[in-house]
Motif scaffolding. Sequence first.
Motif, PDB file in Angstrom:
ATOM      1  N   SER A  67       6.406 -14.964   2.843  1.00  0.00           N
ATOM      2  CA  SER A  67       5.263 -14.650   1.972  1.00  0.00           C
ATOM      3  C   SER A  67       4.077 -14.164   2.781  1.00  0.00           C
ATOM      4  O   SER A  67       3.267 -13.381   2.294  1.00  0.00           O
ATOM      5  CB  SER A  67       4.874 -15.887   1.161  1.00  0.00           C
ATOM      6  OG  SER A  67       4.385 -16.915   2.002  1.00  0.00           O
ATOM      7  N   ASN A  68       3.951 -14.624   4.016  1.00  0.00           N
ATOM      8  CA  ASN A  68       2.828 -14.202   4.838  1.00  0.00           C
ATOM      9  C   ASN A  68       2.878 -12.719   5.158  1.00  0.00           C
ATOM     10  O   ASN A  68       1.898 -12.136   5.595  1.00  0.00           O
ATOM     11  CB  ASN A  68       2.800 -15.008   6.145  1.00  0.00           C
ATOM     12  CG  ASN A  68       2.242 -16.401   5.932  1.00  0.00           C
ATOM     13  OD1 ASN A  68       1.559 -16.655   4.949  1.00  0.00           O
ATOM     14  ND2 ASN A  68       2.547 -17.299   6.844  1.00  0.00           N
ATOM     15  N   ARG A  69       4.019 -12.102   4.962  1.00  0.00           N
ATOM     16  CA  ARG A  69       4.142 -10.670   5.248  1.00  0.00           C
ATOM     17  C   ARG A  69       3.741  -9.811   4.047  1.00  0.00           C
ATOM     18  O   ARG A  69       3.770  -8.598   4.139  1.00  0.00           O
ATOM     19  CB  ARG A  69       5.585 -10.346   5.628  1.00  0.00           C
ATOM     20  CG  ARG A  69       6.055 -11.076   6.890  1.00  0.00           C
ATOM     21  CD  ARG A  69       7.503 -10.799   7.133  1.00  0.00           C
ATOM     22  NE  ARG A  69       8.024 -11.594   8.229  1.00  0.00           N
ATOM     23  CZ  ARG A  69       9.299 -11.714   8.521  1.00  0.00           C
ATOM     24  NH1 ARG A  69      10.198 -11.090   7.791  1.00  0.00           N
ATOM     25  NH2 ARG A  69       9.703 -12.444   9.541  1.00  0.00           N
ATOM     26  N   LYS A  70       3.378 -10.445   2.951  1.00  0.00           N
ATOM     27  CA  LYS A  70       3.105  -9.688   1.736  1.00  0.00           C
ATOM     28  C   LYS A  70       1.617  -9.649   1.423  1.00  0.00           C
ATOM     29  O   LYS A  70       1.211  -9.668   0.271  1.00  0.00           O
ATOM     30  CB  LYS A  70       3.888 -10.295   0.562  1.00  0.00           C
ATOM     31  CG  LYS A  70       5.406 -10.226   0.752  1.00  0.00           C
ATOM     32  CD  LYS A  70       6.151 -10.846  -0.419  1.00  0.00           C
ATOM     33  CE  LYS A  70       7.656 -10.758  -0.220  1.00  0.00           C
ATOM     34  NZ  LYS A  70       8.401 -11.387  -1.336  1.00  0.00           N
ATOM     35  N   ARG A  71       0.795  -9.579   2.443  1.00  0.00           N
ATOM     36  CA  ARG A  71      -0.647  -9.489   2.233  1.00  0.00           C
ATOM     37  C   ARG A  71      -1.003  -8.132   1.641  1.00  0.00           C
ATOM     38  O   ARG A  71      -0.479  -7.108   2.065  1.00  0.00           O
ATOM     39  CB  ARG A  71      -1.385  -9.674   3.559  1.00  0.00           C
ATOM     40  CG  ARG A  71      -1.167 -11.017   4.242  1.00  0.00           C
ATOM     41  CD  ARG A  71      -1.842 -11.027   5.597  1.00  0.00           C
ATOM     42  NE  ARG A  71      -1.692 -12.310   6.270  1.00  0.00           N
ATOM     43  CZ  ARG A  71      -0.653 -12.650   7.028  1.00  0.00           C
ATOM     44  NH1 ARG A  71       0.334 -11.788   7.208  1.00  0.00           N
ATOM     45  NH2 ARG A  71      -0.591 -13.833   7.607  1.00  0.00           N
ATOM     46  N   THR A  72      -1.912  -8.162   0.704  1.00  0.00           N
ATOM     47  CA  THR A  72      -2.417  -6.913   0.139  1.00  0.00           C
ATOM     48  C   THR A  72      -3.929  -7.031  -0.014  1.00  0.00           C
ATOM     49  O   THR A  72      -4.506  -8.115   0.092  1.00  0.00           O
ATOM     50  CB  THR A  72      -1.794  -6.618  -1.244  1.00  0.00           C
ATOM     51  OG1 THR A  72      -2.094  -7.704  -2.133  1.00  0.00           O
ATOM     52  CG2 THR A  72      -0.290  -6.432  -1.150  1.00  0.00           C
TER      53      THR A  72
ATOM     54  N   ARG B 232      -7.114  -9.185   2.123  1.00  0.00           N
ATOM     55  CA  ARG B 232      -6.372 -10.010   3.078  1.00  0.00           C
ATOM     56  C   ARG B 232      -5.612  -9.135   4.065  1.00  0.00           C
ATOM     57  O   ARG B 232      -5.515  -9.444   5.257  1.00  0.00           O
ATOM     58  CB  ARG B 232      -5.407 -10.947   2.346  1.00  0.00           C
ATOM     59  CG  ARG B 232      -6.066 -12.091   1.608  1.00  0.00           C
ATOM     60  CD  ARG B 232      -5.031 -13.011   1.006  1.00  0.00           C
ATOM     61  NE  ARG B 232      -4.267 -13.700   2.048  1.00  0.00           N
ATOM     62  CZ  ARG B 232      -2.942 -13.828   2.054  1.00  0.00           C
ATOM     63  NH1 ARG B 232      -2.218 -13.262   1.093  1.00  0.00           N
ATOM     64  NH2 ARG B 232      -2.330 -14.483   3.012  1.00  0.00           N
ATOM     65  N   ASN B 233      -5.051  -8.052   3.582  1.00  0.00           N
ATOM     66  CA  ASN B 233      -4.320  -7.133   4.463  1.00  0.00           C
ATOM     67  C   ASN B 233      -5.274  -6.428   5.420  1.00  0.00           C
ATOM     68  O   ASN B 233      -4.980  -6.270   6.606  1.00  0.00           O
ATOM     69  CB  ASN B 233      -3.552  -6.117   3.623  1.00  0.00           C
ATOM     70  CG  ASN B 233      -2.513  -5.376   4.441  1.00  0.00           C
ATOM     71  OD1 ASN B 233      -2.081  -5.825   5.495  1.00  0.00           O
ATOM     72  ND2 ASN B 233      -2.100  -4.221   3.943  1.00  0.00           N
TER      73      ASN B 233
ATOM     74  N   GLU C 218      -8.097  -7.537   6.602  1.00  0.00           N
ATOM     75  CA  GLU C 218      -8.501  -8.490   7.640  1.00  0.00           C
ATOM     76  C   GLU C 218      -7.374  -8.750   8.631  1.00  0.00           C
ATOM     77  O   GLU C 218      -7.608  -8.877   9.834  1.00  0.00           O
ATOM     78  CB  GLU C 218      -8.962  -9.795   6.976  1.00  0.00           C
ATOM     79  CG  GLU C 218     -10.244  -9.637   6.167  1.00  0.00           C
ATOM     80  CD  GLU C 218     -10.572 -10.853   5.326  1.00  0.00           C
ATOM     81  OE1 GLU C 218      -9.763 -11.814   5.344  1.00  0.00           O
ATOM     82  OE2 GLU C 218     -11.611 -10.844   4.639  1.00  0.00           O
ATOM     83  N   TYR C 219      -6.153  -8.814   8.129  1.00  0.00           N
ATOM     84  CA  TYR C 219      -5.014  -9.101   9.013  1.00  0.00           C
ATOM     85  C   TYR C 219      -4.764  -7.944   9.980  1.00  0.00           C
ATOM     86  O   TYR C 219      -4.484  -8.166  11.164  1.00  0.00           O
ATOM     87  CB  TYR C 219      -3.770  -9.364   8.170  1.00  0.00           C
ATOM     88  CG  TYR C 219      -2.602  -9.890   8.967  1.00  0.00           C
ATOM     89  CD1 TYR C 219      -2.606 -11.195   9.450  1.00  0.00           C
ATOM     90  CD2 TYR C 219      -1.497  -9.088   9.228  1.00  0.00           C
ATOM     91  CE1 TYR C 219      -1.536 -11.691  10.171  1.00  0.00           C
ATOM     92  CE2 TYR C 219      -0.429  -9.580   9.954  1.00  0.00           C
ATOM     93  CZ  TYR C 219      -0.441 -10.884  10.420  1.00  0.00           C
ATOM     94  OH  TYR C 219       0.615 -11.371  11.143  1.00  0.00           O
TER      95      TYR C 219
ATOM     96  N   SER D  40       1.507  -0.629   7.591  1.00  0.00           N
ATOM     97  CA  SER D  40       0.824  -1.441   6.599  1.00  0.00           C
ATOM     98  C   SER D  40      -0.028  -0.584   5.669  1.00  0.00           C
ATOM     99  O   SER D  40      -0.119  -0.861   4.473  1.00  0.00           O
ATOM    100  CB  SER D  40      -0.046  -2.493   7.301  1.00  0.00           C
ATOM    101  OG  SER D  40      -0.638  -3.357   6.364  1.00  0.00           O
TER     102      SER D  40
ATOM    103  N   GLU E 140       0.244  -0.478   1.514  1.00  0.00           N
ATOM    104  CA  GLU E 140      -0.878  -1.076   0.794  1.00  0.00           C
ATOM    105  C   GLU E 140      -1.041  -0.454  -0.600  1.00  0.00           C
ATOM    106  O   GLU E 140      -1.267   0.752  -0.735  1.00  0.00           O
ATOM    107  CB  GLU E 140      -2.168  -0.903   1.595  1.00  0.00           C
ATOM    108  CG  GLU E 140      -3.426  -1.386   0.887  1.00  0.00           C
ATOM    109  CD  GLU E 140      -3.313  -2.832   0.426  1.00  0.00           C
ATOM    110  OE1 GLU E 140      -3.548  -3.063  -0.785  1.00  0.00           O
ATOM    111  OE2 GLU E 140      -2.993  -3.705   1.262  1.00  0.00           O
TER     112      GLU E 140
END
Length: 329
Positions: free
Chosen positions: A223-228, A231-232, A234-235, A277, A281
């Motif tokens: 789940s940590n790979r599904k940032r959008t 949050r994405n 910042e990551y 990424s 997005e």
Amino acid sequence: MPASNPLLSIITPMYNAGAMFESFIQSLLAQTLTDLEIIIVDDGSVDGSGERADAYAAQYPHIRVIHQANGGVSRARNAGLAVACGKYVSFPDADDTMSPDMYQTLVEMAERDQLDAAQCNAEWYFKASQRTKPLIPHDRLTSTQVMSGPEWLNSALKTHRYMHVVWLGIYRRALIERCNLLFEPGLHHQDIPWTTEFMFNAERVRYTDRMLYRYYMHDASISNRKRTGQRNVEYQRHYLKIAQMLEALNQQYRDRIRIYPVFHYQITHEALSVCHSIRREPEAEAKQTMIAELFATQTHKRMLRNARGLQQRYQLLLWLSRIYRWRQK
């Protein structure tokens, strides 16, 4: 009572380790190496992990627990380093497990060959399917003789399977202190610049292809790979900073060690993950923010400077052409 100067200090940041903490601590208690101390840095856990760690510390004199407000993995590791007494240090994660002979194997390697670092292979364990696979396949890299740190890093990165993770080995504490190697607070994947600079300074390193560490892939990891969205955004800033830090390290050490082509390749490789990424997005505003930050940090030029090999150069030009098309001016 533990020795005042044990051979090994095991430093583990812990934040809400949950049910996996029991398996982790039992794998440490089962280690055949007994000349060690275990330092658990409770980074503000609220799930009872800190209390469970305290209970083990009360029972086993070679376990100590440091409690601190939540500040991230880097600050926790730095706190552990500040009190460590071992000749070597290691940094396993609190939701993984180790083979009973992992640390004895690595310490014996280090003592026999006077190593600055001894590293091993690991296995991914997929909880859903209960499958495992090696981190570095044996057809890509087998056990080595003694190498310098830059030579080892060159061999490891060329496999395209090696990961800059500190839990893969043990590291001479005197070298860490001499070079003042601390983990960057607030930086995700801070292992990457830390292990790079450590290896740039290491004179004697060996690797065993035995898979002595088990890294658990679970639902939280996926789940940590599904940032959008924000949050994405910042990551991805972490990867932009890592690329910048890696290039600065190459510049800093270029007159002291050989900077292999793959050290440049790695910079572009890390930055290209931001491009992937951006493509995935779904939110237009976040996508444009990431594109703007890629240019503002001069990462496009950084990737062009450091790309190596025809395939990576081709991929980079393909991605930059897409980024330019997507960019709103």
